[in-house]
Design a protein around this motif. Sequence first.
Motif, PDB file in Angstrom:
ATOM      1  N   GLU A  27      53.826  27.541  27.026  1.00  0.00           N
ATOM      2  CA  GLU A  27      54.505  28.726  27.550  1.00  0.00           C
ATOM      3  C   GLU A  27      54.316  29.914  26.618  1.00  0.00           C
ATOM      4  N   LYS A  28      54.348  29.657  25.320  1.00  0.00           N
ATOM      5  CA  LYS A  28      54.134  30.730  24.341  1.00  0.00           C
ATOM      6  C   LYS A  28      52.731  31.309  24.482  1.00  0.00           C
ATOM      7  N   LEU A  29      51.747  30.425  24.649  1.00  0.00           N
ATOM      8  CA  LEU A  29      50.364  30.888  24.798  1.00  0.00           C
ATOM      9  C   LEU A  29      50.205  31.706  26.076  1.00  0.00           C
ATOM     10  N   ILE A  30      50.808  31.263  27.158  1.00  0.00           N
ATOM     11  CA  ILE A  30      50.730  32.017  28.413  1.00  0.00           C
ATOM     12  C   ILE A  30      51.351  33.401  28.259  1.00  0.00           C
ATOM     13  N   LYS A  31      52.509  33.463  27.603  1.00  0.00           N
ATOM     14  CA  LYS A  31      53.148  34.759  27.369  1.00  0.00           C
ATOM     15  C   LYS A  31      52.264  35.647  26.499  1.00  0.00           C
ATOM     16  N   GLY A  32      51.678  35.063  25.467  1.00  0.00           N
ATOM     17  CA  GLY A  32      50.801  35.820  24.579  1.00  0.00           C
ATOM     18  C   GLY A  32      49.596  36.372  25.313  1.00  0.00           C
ATOM     19  N   ILE A  33      48.966  35.544  26.117  1.00  0.00           N
ATOM     20  CA  ILE A  33      47.794  35.980  26.878  1.00  0.00           C
ATOM     21  C   ILE A  33      48.182  37.050  27.898  1.00  0.00           C
ATOM     22  N   THR A  34      49.338  36.904  28.502  1.00  0.00           N
ATOM     23  CA  THR A  34      49.800  37.908  29.466  1.00  0.00           C
ATOM     24  C   THR A  34      49.974  39.266  28.797  1.00  0.00           C
TER      25      THR A  34
ATOM     26  N   ILE B 123      48.479  40.392  26.141  1.00  0.00           N
ATOM     27  CA  ILE B 123      47.178  40.915  25.728  1.00  0.00           C
ATOM     28  C   ILE B 123      46.339  41.400  26.897  1.00  0.00           C
ATOM     29  N   THR B 124      46.462  40.750  28.043  1.00  0.00           N
ATOM     30  CA  THR B 124      45.532  41.004  29.146  1.00  0.00           C
ATOM     31  C   THR B 124      46.119  41.801  30.306  1.00  0.00           C
ATOM     32  N   GLU B 125      47.425  41.990  30.348  1.00  0.00           N
ATOM     33  CA  GLU B 125      48.031  42.649  31.501  1.00  0.00           C
ATOM     34  C   GLU B 125      47.738  44.151  31.524  1.00  0.00           C
ATOM     35  N   LYS B 126      47.921  44.747  32.674  1.00  0.00           N
ATOM     36  CA  LYS B 126      47.786  46.199  32.806  1.00  0.00           C
ATOM     37  C   LYS B 126      48.904  46.876  32.023  1.00  0.00           C
ATOM     38  N   ILE B 127      48.550  47.870  31.232  1.00  0.00           N
ATOM     39  CA  ILE B 127      49.505  48.515  30.336  1.00  0.00           C
ATOM     40  C   ILE B 127      50.189  49.693  31.028  1.00  0.00           C
ATOM     41  N   GLU B 128      51.498  49.726  30.892  1.00  0.00           N
ATOM     42  CA  GLU B 128      52.290  50.857  31.357  1.00  0.00           C
ATOM     43  C   GLU B 128      52.725  51.680  30.145  1.00  0.00           C
TER      44      GLU B 128
ATOM     45  N   SER C  64      39.030  35.372  20.659  1.00  0.00           N
ATOM     46  CA  SER C  64      38.326  36.662  20.663  1.00  0.00           C
ATOM     47  C   SER C  64      37.737  36.963  22.035  1.00  0.00           C
ATOM     48  N   THR C  65      37.331  35.924  22.748  1.00  0.00           N
ATOM     49  CA  THR C  65      36.836  36.107  24.113  1.00  0.00           C
ATOM     50  C   THR C  65      37.938  36.621  25.030  1.00  0.00           C
ATOM     51  N   ILE C  66      39.136  36.089  24.877  1.00  0.00           N
ATOM     52  CA  ILE C  66      40.269  36.518  25.699  1.00  0.00           C
ATOM     53  C   ILE C  66      40.624  37.978  25.406  1.00  0.00           C
ATOM     54  N   VAL C  67      40.746  38.297  24.113  1.00  0.00           N
ATOM     55  CA  VAL C  67      41.186  39.646  23.734  1.00  0.00           C
ATOM     56  C   VAL C  67      40.159  40.698  24.130  1.00  0.00           C
ATOM     57  N   GLU C  68      38.912  40.487  23.736  1.00  0.00           N
ATOM     58  CA  GLU C  68      37.895  41.501  24.037  1.00  0.00           C
ATOM     59  C   GLU C  68      37.411  41.392  25.480  1.00  0.00           C
ATOM     60  N   GLY C  69      37.342  40.164  25.983  1.00  0.00           N
ATOM     61  CA  GLY C  69      36.879  39.969  27.353  1.00  0.00           C
ATOM     62  C   GLY C  69      37.805  40.594  28.379  1.00  0.00           C
ATOM     63  N   SER C  70      39.102  40.616  28.083  1.00  0.00           N
ATOM     64  CA  SER C  70      40.042  41.218  29.037  1.00  0.00           C
ATOM     65  C   SER C  70      39.784  42.711  29.188  1.00  0.00           C
ATOM     66  N   LEU C  71      39.370  43.363  28.091  1.00  0.00           N
ATOM     67  CA  LEU C  71      39.013  44.782  28.186  1.00  0.00           C
ATOM     68  C   LEU C  71      37.832  44.964  29.134  1.00  0.00           C
TER      69      LEU C  71
ATOM     70  N   ALA D 237      43.485  40.180  35.482  1.00  0.00           N
ATOM     71  CA  ALA D 237      42.808  39.585  34.332  1.00  0.00           C
ATOM     72  C   ALA D 237      43.682  38.508  33.704  1.00  0.00           C
ATOM     73  N   SER D 238      44.990  38.735  33.705  1.00  0.00           N
ATOM     74  CA  SER D 238      45.916  37.734  33.157  1.00  0.00           C
ATOM     75  C   SER D 238      45.800  36.421  33.913  1.00  0.00           C
TER      76      SER D 238
END
Length: 223
Positions: free
Chosen positions: A100-107, A109-114, A182-189, A210-211
């Motif tokens: 659950e922590k990893l899912i929250k973290g990925i969300t 990093i990858t979600e649309k920013i407001e 690094s793939t998740i962080v940069e790939g989401s961009l 993307a999330s």
Amino acid sequence: MHTVISNLKIQVNKKIFVKDPETSALGKKIIEQSVLLIDEIGFDNFTFKKLGEKIGSNESSIYRYFENKHKLLVYLSCWYWSWMEYRLVFATTNVSNPFEKLIKGITVITEKIEDDVQTEYINEAILNKIIISEFTKTIHTKEVDEENKEGFFLIYKRVINRIVLMIEEVNPNYPYAKSLASTIVEGSLQQHFLTEHLKSITNCNDKISASQYYIHLITKLLK
């Protein structure tokens, strides 16, 4: 979380700027308007002369804060990743279940920013658009190794390493945690960029975020 973040001073490597822009009204105006101008005309067309005209100040006044526009872009990137790190920490601190922590973290990093209205002079939604389009220009340079030694990318690497720790907590035997993070962080961009400009080569769209894609990916890989 917003209240706490609004009271925190984003820390940026002092070697990136000549004078800390957060120490004056002009410096904050330079940061605020540079975000808007880069978004409007793109980084390649962005100049300190154009920024000076936009803020009603001499071009020379901007050089008192930044040596060149590359350093300004690095500053904006560091600010963004530092802000993102705060969001990541607050979203995951009290989550005990590793997956659950990893899912929250990925969300995060990858979600649309407001835009975070609690921050005074930076529109994070617009800054996110700049990071999506221009971030690679901060690291894909001839000077990247030297700037890395100077610690310019420390915050960016720290964000990735937080995801690495979460991945390792979920599956300590997974051998590619750093590459995956690094793939998740940069790939989401990249996925956000493709969704906006090259829709035919991504499955991400208005209905599939993307999330969702990266959560699906780590679920298949790690569970």
